[in-house]
Design an enzyme around this catalytic site. Structure first.
Site, PDB file in Angstrom:
ATOM      1  N   HIS A  20     -23.608 -11.919 -19.322  1.00 33.60           N
ATOM      2  CA  HIS A  20     -23.282 -11.857 -17.715  1.00 33.60           C
ATOM      3  C   HIS A  20     -22.153 -11.624 -17.665  1.00 33.60           C
ATOM      4  O   HIS A  20     -21.552 -12.545 -17.808  1.00 33.60           O
ATOM      5  CB  HIS A  20     -24.246 -12.746 -17.102  1.00 33.60           C
ATOM      6  CG  HIS A  20     -24.458 -12.379 -15.576  1.00 33.60           C
ATOM      7  ND1 HIS A  20     -23.488 -12.006 -14.947  1.00 33.60           N
ATOM      8  CD2 HIS A  20     -25.597 -12.484 -14.898  1.00 33.60           C
ATOM      9  CE1 HIS A  20     -23.838 -12.032 -13.687  1.00 33.60           C
ATOM     10  NE2 HIS A  20     -25.339 -12.280 -13.782  1.00 33.60           N
ATOM     11  N   SER A  75     -21.215 -12.909 -11.549  1.00 34.31           N
ATOM     12  CA  SER A  75     -21.819 -12.385 -10.353  1.00 34.31           C
ATOM     13  C   SER A  75     -20.820 -12.000  -9.274  1.00 34.31           C
ATOM     14  O   SER A  75     -19.802 -12.546  -9.040  1.00 34.31           O
ATOM     15  CB  SER A  75     -22.465 -13.521  -9.879  1.00 34.31           C
ATOM     16  OG  SER A  75     -23.539 -12.951  -8.832  1.00 34.31           O
ATOM     17  N   TYR A  93     -28.008 -18.071  -3.320  1.00 34.53           N
ATOM     18  CA  TYR A  93     -26.787 -17.312  -2.824  1.00 34.53           C
ATOM     19  C   TYR A  93     -26.464 -17.571  -1.517  1.00 34.53           C
ATOM     20  O   TYR A  93     -25.528 -18.093  -1.043  1.00 34.53           O
ATOM     21  CB  TYR A  93     -27.106 -15.980  -2.886  1.00 34.53           C
ATOM     22  CG  TYR A  93     -26.763 -15.194  -4.288  1.00 34.53           C
ATOM     23  CD1 TYR A  93     -26.928 -16.312  -5.302  1.00 34.53           C
ATOM     24  CD2 TYR A  93     -26.811 -14.103  -4.852  1.00 34.53           C
ATOM     25  CE1 TYR A  93     -26.882 -16.126  -6.731  1.00 34.53           C
ATOM     26  CE2 TYR A  93     -27.063 -13.870  -6.070  1.00 34.53           C
ATOM     27  CZ  TYR A  93     -27.084 -14.882  -7.156  1.00 34.53           C
ATOM     28  OH  TYR A  93     -27.092 -14.187  -8.578  1.00 34.53           O
ATOM     29  N   GLU A 145     -30.261  -7.728 -15.663  1.00 30.27           N
ATOM     30  CA  GLU A 145     -30.909  -8.943 -14.584  1.00 30.27           C
ATOM     31  C   GLU A 145     -30.265  -8.674 -13.275  1.00 30.27           C
ATOM     32  O   GLU A 145     -29.523  -9.819 -13.092  1.00 30.27           O
ATOM     33  CB  GLU A 145     -30.464 -10.128 -15.527  1.00 30.27           C
ATOM     34  CG  GLU A 145     -31.312 -10.582 -16.693  1.00 30.27           C
ATOM     35  CD  GLU A 145     -30.671 -11.638 -17.518  1.00 30.27           C
ATOM     36  OE1 GLU A 145     -29.678 -12.408 -16.881  1.00 30.27           O
ATOM     37  OE2 GLU A 145     -31.017 -11.786 -18.598  1.00 30.27           O
ATOM     38  N   PRO A 146     -30.288  -7.718 -12.533  1.00 20.48           N
ATOM     39  CA  PRO A 146     -29.559  -7.750 -11.299  1.00 20.48           C
ATOM     40  C   PRO A 146     -30.050  -8.641 -10.250  1.00 20.48           C
ATOM     41  O   PRO A 146     -31.390  -8.700 -10.074  1.00 20.48           O
ATOM     42  CB  PRO A 146     -29.809  -6.212 -11.012  1.00 20.48           C
ATOM     43  CG  PRO A 146     -30.953  -5.716 -11.637  1.00 20.48           C
ATOM     44  CD  PRO A 146     -31.120  -6.447 -12.661  1.00 20.48           C
ATOM     45  N   GLY A 147     -29.243  -9.137  -9.408  1.00 22.03           N
ATOM     46  CA  GLY A 147     -29.702 -10.021  -8.220  1.00 22.03           C
ATOM     47  C   GLY A 147     -29.195  -9.371  -6.995  1.00 22.03           C
ATOM     48  O   GLY A 147     -29.921  -8.847  -6.047  1.00 22.03           O
ATOM     49  N   GLY A 206     -24.528  -8.640 -11.993  1.00 23.17           N
ATOM     50  CA  GLY A 206     -23.015  -8.411 -11.699  1.00 23.17           C
ATOM     51  C   GLY A 206     -22.796  -7.522 -10.750  1.00 23.17           C
ATOM     52  O   GLY A 206     -21.645  -7.383 -10.262  1.00 23.17           O
ATOM     53  N   LYS A 252     -33.502 -16.142  -8.860  1.00 21.91           N
ATOM     54  CA  LYS A 252     -32.462 -17.012  -8.223  1.00 21.91           C
ATOM     55  C   LYS A 252     -31.957 -16.493  -6.766  1.00 21.91           C
ATOM     56  O   LYS A 252     -31.610 -17.320  -6.226  1.00 21.91           O
ATOM     57  CB  LYS A 252     -31.470 -17.557  -9.245  1.00 21.91           C
ATOM     58  CG  LYS A 252     -30.646 -16.637  -9.529  1.00 21.91           C
ATOM     59  CD  LYS A 252     -29.704 -16.928 -10.560  1.00 21.91           C
ATOM     60  CE  LYS A 252     -30.327 -17.165 -11.676  1.00 21.91           C
ATOM     61  NZ  LYS A 252     -30.546 -16.082 -12.642  1.00 21.91           N
ATOM     62  N   ASP A 288     -18.281 -31.801  10.231  1.00 21.66           N
ATOM     63  CA  ASP A 288     -17.188 -31.597   9.166  1.00 21.66           C
ATOM     64  C   ASP A 288     -16.198 -30.746   9.276  1.00 21.66           C
ATOM     65  O   ASP A 288     -16.787 -29.489   9.748  1.00 21.66           O
ATOM     66  CB  ASP A 288     -18.136 -31.748   7.800  1.00 21.66           C
ATOM     67  CG  ASP A 288     -17.343 -31.607   6.656  1.00 21.66           C
ATOM     68  OD1 ASP A 288     -16.011 -31.593   6.817  1.00 21.66           O
ATOM     69  OD2 ASP A 288     -17.931 -31.714   5.474  1.00 21.66           O
TER      70      ASP A 288
HETATM   71  N1  PLP Z   1     -28.839 -13.533 -14.653  1.00 21.53           N
HETATM   72  C1  PLP Z   1     -28.153 -14.685 -14.583  1.00 21.53           C
HETATM   73  C2  PLP Z   1     -28.549 -15.234 -16.167  1.00 21.53           C
HETATM   74  C3  PLP Z   1     -27.426 -15.351 -13.822  1.00 21.53           C
HETATM   75  O1  PLP Z   1     -26.932 -16.546 -13.907  1.00 21.53           O
HETATM   76  C4  PLP Z   1     -27.412 -14.535 -12.489  1.00 21.53           C
HETATM   77  C5  PLP Z   1     -26.583 -15.032 -11.359  1.00 21.53           C
HETATM   78  O2  PLP Z   1     -26.125 -16.032 -11.450  1.00 21.53           O
HETATM   79  C6  PLP Z   1     -28.119 -13.282 -12.434  1.00 21.53           C
HETATM   80  C7  PLP Z   1     -28.690 -12.759 -13.639  1.00 21.53           C
HETATM   81  C8  PLP Z   1     -27.819 -12.353 -11.161  1.00 21.53           C
HETATM   82  O3  PLP Z   1     -26.606 -11.994 -11.057  1.00 21.53           O
HETATM   83  P1  PLP Z   1     -26.186 -10.952  -9.933  1.00 21.53           P
HETATM   84  O4  PLP Z   1     -26.569 -11.448  -8.584  1.00 21.53           O
HETATM   85  O5  PLP Z   1     -24.691 -11.061 -10.002  1.00 21.53           O
HETATM   86  O6  PLP Z   1     -26.437  -9.595 -10.113  1.00 21.53           O
END
Ligand code: PLP
Length: 429
Positions: free
Chosen positions: A194, A197, A408, A264-266, A234, A66, A349
């Site tokens: 989690h 974020s 994001y 689950e790093p994003g 996070g 995501k 806006d």
């Molecule tokens: N995992 C889950 C279930 C999430 O909802 C998110 C972000 O919303 C993430 C992982 C990724 O988090 P981050 O980008 O803070 O590492």
């Protein structure tokens, strides 16, 4: 390490930006000027993975798609052995279409649409999360063979996005959920959480690990084979090690080495992938008006309804730097003293304010380009019809227009007011 790496990359990124601006200088009124562009930097992603494996060697990352579903980013991560956290069917299908085995995917959404659960299970995805009794009923009805992680409530109250307000079973109900799953004959294999974020409190991780341990023990007492801990995301570039080391210590203290650890790093992997460049399309100076104490105003070709949507959700603070096209600096006269500006998006806006006040070290004029770092996010499908092929760069630069919903940076992106959510990407390899 991060700062040394970024200063080396910065020069290369600036060279690409300059090459692109040269194309624009020929036609200052061309519609291609309306399109903000990104420079995507794959080396930054490789560096982040090295930092991850150094600080958290026993925790296998499942990248949160995501955050930025760019196919080149996903392929690079897959090639480095990173697995995937998918939160929707579309994300699962995108990852599977890359040839990634379904065993490398976790369907990490505790409240899934029944159809998504059904199709995911039939496509071979075996693991998912849940945090409530109704989800257990749904799973029992649709895909009882799934391996389940109970997502517990934890919260870093200082996190930019407090996910605990939406997800996570409070500790008071975890026992009842475990018992219900047991009665239903479902398979719980571990715990996930989690902390939010954009988190900043390492103690939130420590508390989360302790709570997860309690649920593990409760699950084992009920006869579940509890063997997986998912510590979520996070992490941020700036505080990764500060967060990672207390987490690692807590895990070593609370869990035996036989437990499989995943995350689950994003944002940690994706944010540095893009540098964004926007054009100043208008300016309002305040001198001589009743607002003369307020900063002068700059209007850009993108704003809160586009890539700066983090401004809504996270009170993101965006501080740009001025990009002066090479060869032009001597011809454009400008004041080389600090200037205060508020920065606005292109819509009508008045909420569309990117930064209420930034201090630039020199005057900024209409037609200038501003660079924003760490804008890891991704745009949409198919080039707009007015994009001219002679604007494409060749050689080492793969220049593409991709339109595709992103997270994001463009999660709230829209075409509000008729402004296209269309962007260009230059890939650096
Ligand atoms: N995992 C889950 C279930 C999430 O909802 C998110 C972000 O919303 C993430 C992982 C990724 O988090 P981050 O980008 O803070 O590492």
């Amino acid at each position: 390490m991060g700062s040394l790496g970024s200063s080396i990359d910065e020069q290369v990124i600036d060279d690409q930006i300059q090459a692109r601006l040269q194309l624009f200088s020929e036609s200052p009124c061309g519609r291609e000027n309306d399109i903000p562009f990104f420079v995507a930097n794959t080396t930054k992603v490789v560096q982040q993975h090295q930092r991850w494996t150094h600080a958290l060697p026993h925790i296998h990352p499942f990248y949160a798609v995501k955050c930025n579903p760019d196919k080149r980013l996903l392929q690079l991560l897959a090639d480095m052995g990173v697995n995937f956290d998918c939160a929707s069917l579309a994300e699962i299908e995108q990852v599977l279409e890359m040839g990634v085995d379904p065993s490398r995917i976790i369907f990490a959404h505790p409240c899934k649409a029944p159809s998504a659960l059904d199709i995911a299970a039939r496509r071979g995805v075996r693991r998912t999360t849940f945090d409530n009794a109704d989800e257990l009923d749904k799973i029992q009805r649709i895909s009882p063979g799934m391996e389940l992680l109970l997502r517990i409530y934890v919260q870093d109250h200082g996190a930019k996005v407090a996910l605990g307000t939406k997800f996570g079973a409070p500790m008071e109900v975890t026992q009842a959920l475990l018992e219900k799953a047991r009665r239903a004959g479902l398979k719980i294999i571990g715990v996930s959480f989690h902390i939010g974020s954009g988190a900043s409190d390492p103690n939130a991780f420590v508390t989360a690990v302790q709570d997860a341990k309690r649920v593990f023990e409760d699950g084992k007492a009920l006869g579940f084979n509890m063997h997986m801990l998912d510590i979520g995301g996070g992490f941020e570039d700036s505080n990764f090690e500060t967060m990672a080391y207390p987490l690692r210590k807590a895990i070593i203290r609370e869990f035996p080495s036989s437990v499989t650890l995943i995350a689950e790093p994003g944002r940690f992997y994706a944010s540095g992938f893009y540098t964004m460049v926007c054009q100043v399309i208008a300016r309002r100076t305040q001198a001589g008006t009743m607002n003369s104490t307020l900063p002068d105003m700059l209007y850009l070709n993108d704003g809160l309804y586009g890539c700066f949507s983090m401004g809504w959700s996270e009170n993101g603070i965006f501080v740009p730097t001025l990009v002066v096209p090479r060869g032009k600096s001597s011809t454009v006269s400008r004041e080389w003293t600090p200037h205060r500006y508020s920065i606005w998006g292109p819509t009508c806006d008045s909420i569309d304010c990117i930064s209420k006040e930034v201090v630039m070290d020199q005057e900024v004029k209409v037609g200038d380009w501003l660079k924003f770092q760490d804008m890891g996010g991704k745009p949409f499908h198919s080039p707009p019809d007015f994009w001219r092929s002679d604007c494409l760069l060749d050689g080492e630069i793969i220049f593409e227009l991709i339109l595709h919903l992103i997270a994001y940076t463009i999660s709230a992106s829209s075409r509000f007011n008729g402004f296209p959510n269309t962007y260009a990407i230059i890939l650096l390899e």
